[in-house]
Motif scaffolding. Sequence first.
Motif, mmCIF file in Angstrom:
data_model
loop_
_atom_site.group_PDB
_atom_site.id
_atom_site.type_symbol
_atom_site.label_atom_id
_atom_site.label_comp_id
_atom_site.label_asym_id
_atom_site.label_seq_id
_atom_site.Cartn_x
_atom_site.Cartn_y
_atom_site.Cartn_z
ATOM 1 N N ASP A 250 77.593 3.943 1.718
ATOM 2 C CA ASP A 250 76.243 3.498 2.077
ATOM 3 C C ASP A 250 76.310 2.297 3.013
ATOM 4 N N ALA A 251 77.133 1.317 2.629
ATOM 5 C CA ALA A 251 77.256 0.098 3.426
ATOM 6 C C ALA A 251 77.762 0.406 4.830
ATOM 7 N N ALA A 252 78.773 1.269 4.932
ATOM 8 C CA ALA A 252 79.327 1.625 6.239
ATOM 9 C C ALA A 252 78.266 2.307 7.106
ATOM 10 N N HIS A 253 77.482 3.213 6.507
ATOM 11 C CA HIS A 253 76.443 3.906 7.265
ATOM 12 C C HIS A 253 75.403 2.927 7.810
ATOM 13 N N VAL A 254 74.988 1.959 6.990
ATOM 14 C CA VAL A 254 73.991 0.981 7.438
ATOM 15 C C VAL A 254 74.553 0.118 8.560
ATOM 16 N N LEU A 255 75.787 -0.344 8.410
ATOM 17 C CA LEU A 255 76.414 -1.156 9.452
ATOM 18 C C LEU A 255 76.456 -0.403 10.782
ATOM 19 N N LEU A 256 76.793 0.881 10.709
ATOM 20 C CA LEU A 256 76.892 1.683 11.927
ATOM 21 C C LEU A 256 75.522 1.972 12.535
ATOM 22 N N GLU A 257 74.576 2.363 11.700
ATOM 23 C CA GLU A 257 73.257 2.735 12.213
ATOM 24 C C GLU A 257 72.514 1.532 12.798
ATOM 25 N N CYS A 258 72.688 0.374 12.177
ATOM 26 C CA CYS A 258 71.985 -0.831 12.646
ATOM 27 C C CYS A 258 72.794 -1.616 13.671
ATOM 28 N N LYS A 259 74.040 -1.191 13.904
ATOM 29 C CA LYS A 259 74.931 -1.850 14.864
ATOM 30 C C LYS A 259 75.069 -3.338 14.545
ATOM 31 N N ILE A 260 75.384 -3.609 13.280
ATOM 32 C CA ILE A 260 75.582 -4.979 12.832
ATOM 33 C C ILE A 260 76.974 -5.118 12.238
ATOM 34 N N GLY A 261 77.438 -6.348 12.109
ATOM 35 C CA GLY A 261 78.800 -6.587 11.635
ATOM 36 C C GLY A 261 78.894 -6.995 10.184
ATOM 37 N N CYS A 262 77.748 -7.336 9.565
ATOM 38 C CA CYS A 262 77.795 -7.726 8.162
ATOM 39 C C CYS A 262 76.489 -7.370 7.480
ATOM 40 N N LEU A 263 76.555 -7.291 6.157
ATOM 41 C CA LEU A 263 75.425 -6.859 5.355
ATOM 42 C C LEU A 263 75.317 -7.776 4.133
ATOM 43 N N PRO A 264 74.287 -8.633 4.074
ATOM 44 C CA PRO A 264 74.107 -9.453 2.875
ATOM 45 C C PRO A 264 73.783 -8.568 1.678
ATOM 46 N N VAL A 265 74.235 -8.975 0.510
ATOM 47 C CA VAL A 265 73.958 -8.240 -0.725
ATOM 48 C C VAL A 265 72.984 -9.073 -1.549
ATOM 49 N N VAL A 266 71.834 -8.493 -1.854
ATOM 50 C CA VAL A 266 70.753 -9.217 -2.520
ATOM 51 C C VAL A 266 70.408 -8.537 -3.831
ATOM 52 N N ASP A 267 70.326 -9.328 -4.893
ATOM 53 C CA ASP A 267 69.983 -8.821 -6.218
ATOM 54 C C ASP A 267 68.749 -9.576 -6.725
ATOM 55 N N ASN A 268 67.621 -8.861 -6.850
ATOM 56 C CA ASN A 268 66.374 -9.482 -7.309
ATOM 57 C C ASN A 268 66.002 -10.709 -6.476
ATOM 58 N N GLY A 269 66.164 -10.584 -5.161
ATOM 59 C CA GLY A 269 65.788 -11.657 -4.252
ATOM 60 C C GLY A 269 66.831 -12.732 -4.055
ATOM 61 N N THR A 270 67.928 -12.676 -4.806
ATOM 62 C CA THR A 270 68.978 -13.694 -4.719
ATOM 63 C C THR A 270 70.183 -13.172 -3.962
ATOM 64 N N LEU A 271 70.671 -13.966 -3.023
ATOM 65 C CA LEU A 271 71.884 -13.600 -2.295
ATOM 66 C C LEU A 271 73.082 -13.716 -3.221
ATOM 67 N N VAL A 272 73.808 -12.598 -3.411
ATOM 68 C CA VAL A 272 74.942 -12.604 -4.338
ATOM 69 C C VAL A 272 76.277 -12.314 -3.654
ATOM 70 N N GLY A 273 76.239 -11.893 -2.391
ATOM 71 C CA GLY A 273 77.485 -11.596 -1.702
ATOM 72 C C GLY A 273 77.224 -11.141 -0.280
ATOM 73 N N ILE A 274 78.285 -10.761 0.394
ATOM 74 C CA ILE A 274 78.167 -10.257 1.765
ATOM 75 C C ILE A 274 79.289 -9.257 2.004
ATOM 76 N N VAL A 275 78.994 -8.218 2.749
ATOM 77 C CA VAL A 275 79.976 -7.186 3.087
ATOM 78 C C VAL A 275 80.052 -7.085 4.604
ATOM 79 N N THR A 276 81.260 -7.146 5.156
ATOM 80 C CA THR A 276 81.463 -7.040 6.595
ATOM 81 C C THR A 276 82.092 -5.694 6.939
ATOM 82 N N ASP A 277 82.110 -5.397 8.232
ATOM 83 C CA ASP A 277 82.757 -4.162 8.664
ATOM 84 C C ASP A 277 84.237 -4.155 8.293
ATOM 85 N N MET A 278 84.885 -5.325 8.344
ATOM 86 C CA MET A 278 86.295 -5.407 7.961
ATOM 87 C C MET A 278 86.485 -5.163 6.464
#
Length: 303
Positions: free
Chosen positions: A262-290
């Motif tokens: 899922d994360a890889a598909h979003v990164l590719l479709e949106c042409k972005i290098g990272c994806l913040p991970v949010v749980d109930n409005g709180t930033l809990v992590g980040i996922v990058t293409d690497m």
Amino acid sequence: MHNAGRGWRSIWGSAVRYCKGELMYVKDFMQTALTTVTPNTRVSTAYQMITMRGARIRHLPVVTDEGTLIGIITDRDVRRAAASDAPPMAEHELTSLLDKLRVRDIMTQEVVTVNSTTPVVEAGLIFLQKKFGCLPVVHDHNRLEGIITVADLLRAYSRQGNAEWLMGIGIMMQKPVITATPAMSLAEVQRVMRDHHIRHIPVVSGKRLVGMITDRDIREASPSPATTLTHGEIAYQMETTPIKTCMTKDVVWASPGFTMVDAAHVLLECKIGCLPVVDNGTLVGIVTDMDCLRAFLETARGA
């Protein structure tokens, strides 16, 4: 920052096992429509090509008239060439200096390359080890044939049907996350990026995600080379301009329930290098293409 997981020995072991199954090659995923420069190209021209809005170019292969690869120039090389320790020099004067510099003066000559028959997994290992964003693809006598990027590899792997790639992104996301606040200045965030060797920083208010700032955002918000401001005046502007004026507010984010595919598909479709991970409005992590590429390689198995 993110730990590399089980280490290179484990990643390589997974790669070897995968190579015993269905083997994918660079030729199947590389890009052949290339933007290049010659060693005699003005640095100012390369600067315009890299900084053009919407261009999304970070790496320019340097080739001879015969198509032989002799170097590579990156946006970082150009920015370094544009730096000056002369406080009274205005940016329009600096542009004149860049007109006198040629790409051959600042390019990286020792270029790591692959060929079209290199297994995709080997290219992935090079990306992880060297922290490159792209690899030139060459054939006979170093003739440039194409390039392959991290995004190309994510596209290759995300199309495969490996059930292990349905694991949650919580396993591969980076935490804790380096963050910024809306009131931080462009210069301050730029220093954080440089010190931590990162290109994306989530912007938070408390623990709530309110934006994203990238190195490209900062560059586009900086005074253009046509300005008559001196370096001292530009530095003052960078130190006093808050990132809330240029950060992306409509941020694409993931929930902890996302899988790595899922994360890889979003990164590719949106042409972005990272994806913040949010749980109930709180930033809990980040996922990058690497991170995605590393996870794909670590879980790859032979068919």
